[in-house]
Design an enzyme around this catalytic site. Sequence first.
Site, short mmCIF file in Angstrom:
data_model
loop_
_atom_site.label_atom_id
_atom_site.label_comp_id
_atom_site.label_asym_id
_atom_site.label_seq_id
_atom_site.Cartn_x
_atom_site.Cartn_y
_atom_site.Cartn_z
N ASP A 169 0.82 -1.23 0.00
CA ASP A 169 0.00 0.00 0.00
C ASP A 169 0.84 1.28 0.00
O ASP A 169 0.31 2.37 0.05
CB ASP A 169 -0.95 0.00 1.20
CG ASP A 169 -0.21 0.16 2.51
OD1 ASP A 169 0.98 -0.16 2.57
OD2 ASP A 169 -0.84 0.58 3.50
N TYR A 264 10.49 4.77 1.55
CA TYR A 264 11.43 3.80 2.12
C TYR A 264 12.86 3.96 1.61
O TYR A 264 13.79 3.42 2.21
CB TYR A 264 10.94 2.37 1.85
CG TYR A 264 9.83 1.94 2.78
CD1 TYR A 264 10.12 1.34 3.99
CD2 TYR A 264 8.49 2.16 2.46
CE1 TYR A 264 9.12 0.95 4.86
CE2 TYR A 264 7.48 1.78 3.32
CZ TYR A 264 7.80 1.17 4.52
OH TYR A 264 6.80 0.79 5.38
#
Length: 439
Positions: A169, A264
């Site tokens: 997601d 990330y």
Amino acid sequence: TYKLAVAGGGSTYTPGIIRSLMDRLEDLPLSEIRFYDIDGERQSQVVVAAKAVIEEYTDKIKVIDTTDPQTAFDDVDFVFAQMRVGKYAMRELDEKIPLSHHVVGQETCGPGGLAYGLRTIFPMIELIDYVEKYAKETAWIVNYSNPASIVAEGVRKLRPNSRVLNICDMPVATMRNIAAILGVEREELEVDYFGLNHFGWFTSIKVEGQEKLPEIREHVYKYGLLTEDISKIDYRHADSSWIKTFKNIKLIMDHFPEYLPNPYLQYYLFPDYIVETSNKDYTRANEVMDGREKTLFETVKKYEETGILEDSFAVGVHGTFIVDVTVSLAQNLGKRYLVMVENNGTIPNLPADAMIEVPALITSDGPKPEFVGDIPYFYKAMIDQQLASEKILVEAIVEGSYEKALQAFTLNKTLPSAKVAKAVLDDLIEANKEYWPTL
Ligand code: G6P
Ligand code: MN
């Protein structure tokens, strides 16, 4: 109507996912929902909340709460997989052990992610085998289980023909923030994206054919990928640590302004800064255990006492996305989403057998990726190194090879040297004894 199983029914995400399913019953009519977990006691608690949500909508859906794979998967059409091997207790160690060596402590990135990958491959394969044995031949596993990149590689290698769609997601959550910044609906965005899971870049962000990446870039330079009004960002990512994560995108774009990075990437590009700004004694796992997990079990307890469900388990992108993808699979809609697929020439200058994250049309036959083309050398080099780390890690667990595990750790950009890689690996092996008997 369909029968759907949730594998990892004891997850804190379960009630929210159930609400997403209930909101979409017209598109995905369900006759049965089966909850499956190896921890039956924990799951039964969560199912109390899940059932309460279902009852707000209908009394026509049969609910099964089981630890028996046959009961769970017999004749089902879809399985939502969201296992967390070792639960939050092991997540805490995945985060804290690397931090004790001044290395990034994160559940999916760096050594913690590699450790989590080593724990998850075989349980995931076991789940696939159960589903193949008992479920309909046409059944799909829609998989959120982390670390998704490593899990996807393990599945590709060990069960190449299985009907597993690996999703995450984060791209869609990033799009939620982009839409909030632009003041449009997420559905209005048309994006291009390439990478590995938790390791990719948005290369184009259009609204009605107009390129908005320059506007987003200017916004990120000032505020990170956040709006002033945080309520536009759903509760899933409203905790202070997630706010920090989205703010740090500024740091990445200050250095590399070309594309909008997946949040990330900060762990790989700025590991020193991440370690400096991490609390070694209280990590995200602690935050989740003291927050989301505790609230869930308290909500269940109160509900059993009073019949009042205090948390509504509001739907966010996490729940919406898995249901969107599943509706497209079920109805063969061919909708375009960012998901994981085997490369096979989609990005010609990356290995054909890389599991990449790119736009794909979701049909009943699975995801059909759109051609991306060659990517610039900087991104290719980063991806090649990360891919090697992940692929060698999967070989390490399959072969029970300590040498390969050390190679995988050493190649990971979060680790500064082979010496540190070995020290962290050795501590993680000690902590994971019961999960990796062969390493
Ligand atoms: C994002 C990622 C998931 C990850 C989750 C962790 O949504 O895409 O892969 O599991 O964050 O969130 P948490 O709230 O548990 O830290
Ligand atoms: Mn993810």
